[in-house]
Enzyme design. Sequence first.
Site, short mmCIF file in Angstrom:
data_model
loop_
_atom_site.label_atom_id
_atom_site.label_comp_id
_atom_site.label_asym_id
_atom_site.label_seq_id
_atom_site.Cartn_x
_atom_site.Cartn_y
_atom_site.Cartn_z
N GLU A 220 9.93 22.06 23.19
CA GLU A 220 9.84 20.78 22.48
C GLU A 220 8.73 20.86 21.42
O GLU A 220 8.77 20.17 20.41
CB GLU A 220 9.57 19.63 23.46
CG GLU A 220 10.12 18.31 22.97
CD GLU A 220 10.06 17.19 24.00
OE1 GLU A 220 8.96 16.88 24.49
OE2 GLU A 220 11.10 16.61 24.32
N HIS B 147 18.02 39.61 41.96
CA HIS B 147 19.34 39.68 42.58
C HIS B 147 20.32 38.77 41.84
O HIS B 147 21.35 38.38 42.39
CB HIS B 147 19.24 39.30 44.05
CG HIS B 147 18.33 40.22 44.79
ND1 HIS B 147 18.76 41.38 45.38
CD2 HIS B 147 16.97 40.20 44.94
CE1 HIS B 147 17.73 42.02 45.91
NE2 HIS B 147 16.62 41.32 45.65
N LYS C 227 19.30 10.23 21.68
CA LYS C 227 19.09 8.88 22.22
C LYS C 227 19.86 7.87 21.39
O LYS C 227 20.49 6.95 21.91
CB LYS C 227 17.60 8.52 22.16
CG LYS C 227 16.75 9.20 23.20
CD LYS C 227 15.38 8.55 23.20
CE LYS C 227 14.34 9.42 23.84
NZ LYS C 227 12.99 8.98 23.58
O1 LIG Z 1 6.96 9.22 28.88
P1 LIG Z 1 8.11 8.68 28.11
O2 LIG Z 1 7.69 7.85 26.94
O3 LIG Z 1 9.06 7.93 28.99
O4 LIG Z 1 8.88 9.89 27.50
C1 LIG Z 1 9.56 10.82 28.26
C2 LIG Z 1 10.07 11.93 27.37
O5 LIG Z 1 10.87 11.32 26.36
C3 LIG Z 1 11.38 12.12 25.32
O6 LIG Z 1 12.41 12.90 25.77
C4 LIG Z 1 10.33 12.99 24.69
O7 LIG Z 1 10.94 13.92 23.86
C5 LIG Z 1 9.50 13.70 25.74
O8 LIG Z 1 8.45 14.38 25.12
C6 LIG Z 1 8.94 12.71 26.71
O9 LIG Z 1 8.15 13.37 27.65
#
Ligand SMILES: O=P(O)(O)OC[C@H]1O[C@H](O)[C@H](O)[C@@H](O)[C@@H]1O
Length: 613
Positions: free
Chosen positions: A392, A421, A526
């Site tokens: 990331e 294995h 998202k």
């Molecule tokens: O901690 P949050 O705000 O719920 O985010 C959770 C995750 O969301 C996204 O996928 C980001 O790319 C991550 O870097 C992050 O850790």
Amino acid sequence: MASSISGLSSSLNPLKSSHPTPSQFPLTKHSISFRSQTHSSKAQSVAREVPASLSKVNVLKSSDLGLEKDPKALWKRYVDWLYQHKELGLFLDVSRVGFTDEFFEEMEPRFQSAFKAMEELDKGAIANPDEGRMVGHYWLRNPKLAPNSFLRLQIENTLEAVCKFAEEVVGGKIKPPTGPEGRFTQILSVGIGGSALGPQFVAEALAPDNPPLKIRFIDNTDPAGIDHQIAQLGSELASTLVIVVSKSGGTPETRNGLLEVQKAFREAGLDFSKQGVAITQENSLLDNTARIEGWLARFPMFDWVGGRTSEMSAVGLLAAALQGIDIKEMLAGAALMDDANRTTVVKNNPAALLALCWYWASDGVGSKDMVVLPYKDSLLLFSRYLQQLVMESLGKEFDLDGNRVNQGLTVYGNKGSTDQHAYIQQLRDGVHNFFVTFIEVLRDRPPGHDWELEPGVTCGDYLFGMLQGTRSALYANGRESITVTVQEVTPRSVGALVALYERAVGIYASLVNVNAYHQPGVEAGKKAAGEVLALQKRVLQVLNEASCKEPVEPLTLEEVADRCHCSDDIEMIHKIIAHMSANDRVLIAEGSCGSPRSIKVFLGECNVDDLYT
Ligand SMILES: O=P(O)(O)OC[C@H]1O[C@H](O)[C@H](O)[C@@H](O)[C@@H]1O
């Protein structure tokens, strides 16, 4: 450490005196074809400027130098390059990565720029320019380094609050309203990505066999997975501390997990607020919910700590402390490692050495994958944790100057010797598209428990032998590897490992000129998910209208798409209907799933109220 770059004397190392000619050091057929393949694909896809001299030097590999056939030269390279952190008992062996003197020298100025960038970051520069944020995870383990006293106090106060809360929960002073044992016995941690991977790794690595509180995770919006976790808790739900972790406080998977858990609490007649804890940024949606509903506790996430580097914040520390893990030792290990990683002498800087190896092995463009192989069951989740930290951070479309570079470094792996294995056959003999990082733990098991299962040999000797054997076998076939060695898996060594890789990622990102601290690509998935759910709502509305008619009007997929005014999305509509009809929704689909044109669909019941909303 000797200042010699490859550690080879000029008689052993032809690069010391002059560049080898092809006839002196013939490349194998395999390496020629691989190299040319990599460079030509690189030329097509990467606009980033690779200094000509670097790519030229890069063509030479350790196997080309015949090192593996010269044990004395290899031993010298091993000794000359072996990094040791005395206080941590940590070693880093880069001798099986074949970077040359010239490569090292060419890289030196770029390392000095990277060190400068890291120094600025440590001082509070806006190291994440796209998001206009400071990057301060290094301050968490040494608050004195924070750029101002406000931040220092925030860190210190949070740590104190975490320790106090954990102590009181473990000691039974803070307890659930009901519950068979009158104290908290379980943790259910709800979070995803950086809000789960660190705590999962640390729990697996360090939790004692009988922790004061056992931990489980909900890290997805998979209803069956959530049900499974809740079912496993059974009546202990009444003595479960639910920690909801989300930096942003608005991640859908985490919100869904929370809603599902709250429903389970209601159904069990339990008051969630008396058992809920939030870890999130101040004033986020989650923070406000927790405050308004009067949850048991709230701990802050800081704007300047990214999710994937949050293990040493309340995110990682609270869960660890509740499991009886010494979090001050974790912090101490990380702080010691950070100090070592601040030296500007590459050879004495373990994070820089890692970054150097990554650059060499993957041509600075991720042309080879990083296979992480800890030979220790408790470190199983290290590669999974590193996957987010590395991929990331480094997997970026554009560099800091706006050039399209499509950078990255792929990470995978589980553990040795188990993986021997499974896929190590391919690593040894198959496509040469990787380098390995072995994580070696010297102590096999706690003192006093060892025994010889055959004369002179313990079970741990076998594990040791498997690691060393694989390292040698891979090297003999021209496959490069790094070895990180720790004495034991302790809070201190785990803290040091986390810090080592955090810094290596930061330095490497500087070398390849990308922003390691944002993740713009994650938004695309998202956003698309949100669009699918919006389309589903429209489909339901259209079907509801048709199903409220007398007689009911079953619709083909084309008709549904037309009425939704999105005929281009007909494939997605087909998938939405297939998913809903597989899940006991009121929707009835007739026809054959395999031939979408035959499908006719209507709702089993019409909701007149929905017609007017
Ligand atoms: O901690 P949050 O705000 O719920 O985010 C959770 C995750 O969301 C996204 O996928 C980001 O790319 C991550 O870097 C992050 O850790």
